[in-house]
Design a protein around this motif. Structure first.
Motif, short mmCIF file in Angstrom:
data_model
loop_
_atom_site.label_atom_id
_atom_site.label_comp_id
_atom_site.label_asym_id
_atom_site.label_seq_id
_atom_site.Cartn_x
_atom_site.Cartn_y
_atom_site.Cartn_z
N ALA A 138 16.50 36.94 -6.63
CA ALA A 138 17.55 36.92 -5.92
C ALA A 138 18.61 37.79 -5.82
O ALA A 138 19.26 38.44 -5.02
CB ALA A 138 18.44 35.47 -6.06
N THR A 184 19.52 40.44 -2.78
CA THR A 184 21.01 40.65 -2.36
C THR A 184 21.32 42.11 -2.51
O THR A 184 22.17 42.76 -1.58
CB THR A 184 21.86 39.80 -3.30
OG1 THR A 184 21.59 38.49 -3.42
CG2 THR A 184 23.30 39.95 -2.93
N LEU A 222 14.52 32.01 2.41
CA LEU A 222 14.99 31.13 3.10
C LEU A 222 16.27 30.67 2.67
O LEU A 222 17.20 30.52 3.43
CB LEU A 222 14.09 30.04 3.64
CG LEU A 222 13.11 30.43 4.49
CD1 LEU A 222 11.99 29.06 4.83
CD2 LEU A 222 13.30 31.28 5.63
N GLN A 223 16.43 30.30 1.49
CA GLN A 223 17.57 29.75 0.69
C GLN A 223 18.70 30.95 0.85
O GLN A 223 19.85 30.71 1.10
CB GLN A 223 17.17 29.48 -0.64
CG GLN A 223 18.47 28.80 -1.49
CD GLN A 223 19.10 27.65 -0.99
OE1 GLN A 223 18.37 26.85 -0.34
NE2 GLN A 223 20.45 27.51 -1.14
N LEU A 224 18.31 32.09 0.68
CA LEU A 224 19.19 33.39 0.66
C LEU A 224 19.64 33.69 1.94
O LEU A 224 20.80 34.46 2.02
CB LEU A 224 18.56 34.56 -0.06
CG LEU A 224 18.78 34.34 -1.67
CD1 LEU A 224 17.54 35.30 -2.23
CD2 LEU A 224 20.02 34.36 -2.31
N ALA A 225 18.97 33.49 3.06
CA ALA A 225 19.42 33.71 4.31
C ALA A 225 20.92 33.46 4.64
O ALA A 225 21.46 34.33 5.13
CB ALA A 225 18.35 33.13 5.54
N PRO A 226 21.25 32.14 4.61
CA PRO A 226 22.58 32.03 4.93
C PRO A 226 23.64 32.46 3.98
O PRO A 226 24.71 32.90 4.38
CB PRO A 226 22.55 30.45 5.23
CG PRO A 226 21.64 29.88 4.32
CD PRO A 226 20.65 31.00 4.30
N ILE A 227 23.27 32.57 2.68
CA ILE A 227 24.09 32.95 1.37
C ILE A 227 24.37 34.31 1.80
O ILE A 227 25.67 34.64 1.70
CB ILE A 227 23.61 32.61 0.21
CG1 ILE A 227 23.09 31.04 0.20
CG2 ILE A 227 24.59 33.00 -0.90
CD1 ILE A 227 23.99 30.07 0.39
N VAL A 228 23.47 35.33 1.66
CA VAL A 228 23.58 36.58 1.78
C VAL A 228 23.33 37.31 2.84
O VAL A 228 23.44 38.52 3.08
CB VAL A 228 23.05 37.35 0.48
CG1 VAL A 228 23.41 36.72 -0.74
CG2 VAL A 228 21.46 37.31 0.71
N GLY A 229 22.93 36.58 4.09
CA GLY A 229 22.56 37.03 5.21
C GLY A 229 21.22 37.07 5.56
O GLY A 229 20.49 37.47 4.53
N PHE A 230 20.77 37.01 7.01
CA PHE A 230 19.51 36.96 7.49
C PHE A 230 18.94 38.40 7.14
O PHE A 230 17.61 38.66 7.24
CB PHE A 230 19.48 36.88 9.13
CG PHE A 230 19.31 35.37 9.34
CD1 PHE A 230 20.46 34.33 8.88
CD2 PHE A 230 18.11 34.64 9.74
CE1 PHE A 230 20.26 32.97 9.17
CE2 PHE A 230 18.15 33.31 10.03
CZ PHE A 230 19.18 32.45 9.69
N ARG A 274 19.33 40.74 4.85
CA ARG A 274 18.85 40.92 3.50
C ARG A 274 17.51 39.93 3.42
O ARG A 274 16.53 40.31 2.86
CB ARG A 274 19.75 40.56 2.36
CG ARG A 274 20.79 41.54 2.20
CD ARG A 274 20.37 42.95 1.67
NE ARG A 274 21.57 43.76 1.44
CZ ARG A 274 21.62 45.05 1.73
NH1 ARG A 274 20.64 45.70 2.29
NH2 ARG A 274 22.61 45.76 1.29
N ALA A 275 17.71 38.86 3.85
CA ALA A 275 16.50 37.84 3.74
C ALA A 275 15.18 38.26 4.31
O ALA A 275 13.84 38.15 4.00
CB ALA A 275 16.91 36.49 4.28
#
Lengths: 134, 134, 134, 134, 134, 134
Positions: C64, C68, C97-105, C107-108
């Motif tokens: 993760a 990021t 997929l979990q990171l997509a909304p957190i740090v943005g599509f 980076r995901a």
């Protein structure tokens, strides 16, 4: 052997950062003694203690990394360290000016404001000491 | 007056970065003459030209900013500049080691690999020159 | 004592990352033996070796962090490590997929493409091995 | 209802990004059909479809976010989208110039080079088409 | 000639940011008159003054860069500037919504909270003014 | 159907974050009801609700992303969520220690301080409750 590296790191940190560094260490010890140990053993006892680059350039590099990250809290501690190592206030300001076009005026402005807070606290401290001597 | 700042910036850039800098300038001119002009007039003609901090510390600060951003392309140009300004390869490696705990081993590793590519090209260039002189 | 930490780190790295890790170590040794030593002694021998958090969660956290930062190269090595530690390909995709909304599509998406490259190389490698066994 | 949002998102994406967007979608579907679905349903079908801000300002904001992250791959797709939406090449260059002092010349330079690659490919494509029509 | 660029920059800044910008300038002058000069001469007098992109798109791009960096302080000043330039509060909120999937909900949420603080202060200021007129 | 996803998201958020999450939702609703809806529908109702990765690993990944961004405010809410999901305080501290070499001691230190604030508030809350029960 580890404990000597810890002691060496602590000595280095106190030498560089004085009371400000000591306060950080006491605070961090309560949160995570191991993080604090790595900070002293590894960051200060190992990395800062390496001989291949002069300590002032190391500190300039450290400050630049913190300005780029926008890490105000740690930056203030290292601005103090830079002053202790012999950088003048003006030279620290120049580091921020140098970074302005590289990483942006936004980060440089935050860096300048953090540095100024350190300069102001130092002046107050000195005035306080002067008063105390009267 | 502007044109003198442009010329001063270009002189500074060539002095620091030599052919590598010249290639960047030629490339960027085709994309945006104005960006290139600001790079020469403002970054090199104004900021780098300021007298309050020695050029080597400025370059160390610049490199640290670029390592922290993970900006490999520009980092390579400034590793060359650092060598031209008198930093040794080992000192540049030490900058990356200093940054490893501050901004992370990930960025430091990328920085080390970029620096090594510059060192290798330089060695090849020198070998090539030697051969050419035979 | 240090050398035992180095050996422990190397064992951990090989266990986790196999050939991919070994290749990174050999490459980095040529650039900076000390950086490589810190990587083995400190990152793998000390931090990864800590008992308070299971190794799979540690690896998820590491991945993760790299997603990021947008650090594709190191991410690929750690996607391999995650597979070696027992994460399925689908679970690694779920991390992105979990990171997509957190740090943005943005980076995901880069994280997903890097992971897919690892999955593809693994499949090719296995096909290659199969062929070789015929 | 979901499927209508998916279709609306796909229509929006094709309208904005044309073939470049279509290629990204096909590639990402193979890696993660669900990521692709979220990209179409949520990012394009929901966010881009919101009425409260004109589409050109939305695209400028998107490009600025990508330049600041240093995300070259996605930036190129959105430079194409910006051209399709009616921004001129010069206006896209101006966005990078505007960002130069804010987030740094380093990110702006990477942004300019990515944009130029898109402009060049477009020119080649048009030349190719012209030739093909002869 | 330089002084005219300084004056032009100051005029532009006051026009865009009003009192908020003026306060920043006064504060920064005490820390570094030269940084302030570059801000006025270069950022406002040169970059913002360029004719090739309308001022509202420039401001949207600037805001997006600041949201992506997570630079709350400067963002608030530029949210005020955006309002002065004719963006509605809703349009500024939409910029944050547009950025949510691109650079992540985390940065977008910080951006929304910063914007709301500006909207609240503005409302209080207007209420204050109304009261004063009674 | 959308409203069921909203309700599912809200349930998930309350389950994970309790009062802290509820407070964020109320605050954000006043700023942007649509942002809050996307947060509930998409981030919690869709992404967190996906079955392919256990919720604790998802939360570890989320925390790591926030530490890397240096997003203190949201990190504190998710440290609470991690505790609710069954992570111990020590395990959360270990996540920060794991990230220290990856993304740097600077971000890890900020992460540790944010986590400690959550631990302290929790202890006070519990003491308060105990007192109240006397």
């Amino acid at each position: 052997m580890e404990s000597s590296r810890y002691d060496e790191g602590l000595k280095k940190l106190l030498e560089m950062e004085g009371e400000a560094g000591s306060a950080v260490i006491e605070k961090m010890k309560l949160i995570s003694p191991d993080f604090t140990r790595y900070l002293l053993e590894f960051v200060f006892g190992e990395i800062y203690a390496r001989p291949g680059l002069d300590i002032k350039t190391k500190e300039a590099v450290t400050i630049a990394g913190m300005v780029t990250l926008g890490a105000t809290l740690q930056l203030k501690v290292h601005v103090k360290a830079a002053l202790n190592l012999g950088f003048t206030e003006q030279e620290i300001v120049e580091m921020m000016l140098q970074l302005a076009p590289i990483v942006g005026f936004v980060r440089a402005m935050d860096g300048l404001m953090a540095a100024q807070q350190v300069f102001d606290e130092k002046t107050k401290g000195e005035l306080g000491t002067d008063k105390g001597q009267e």
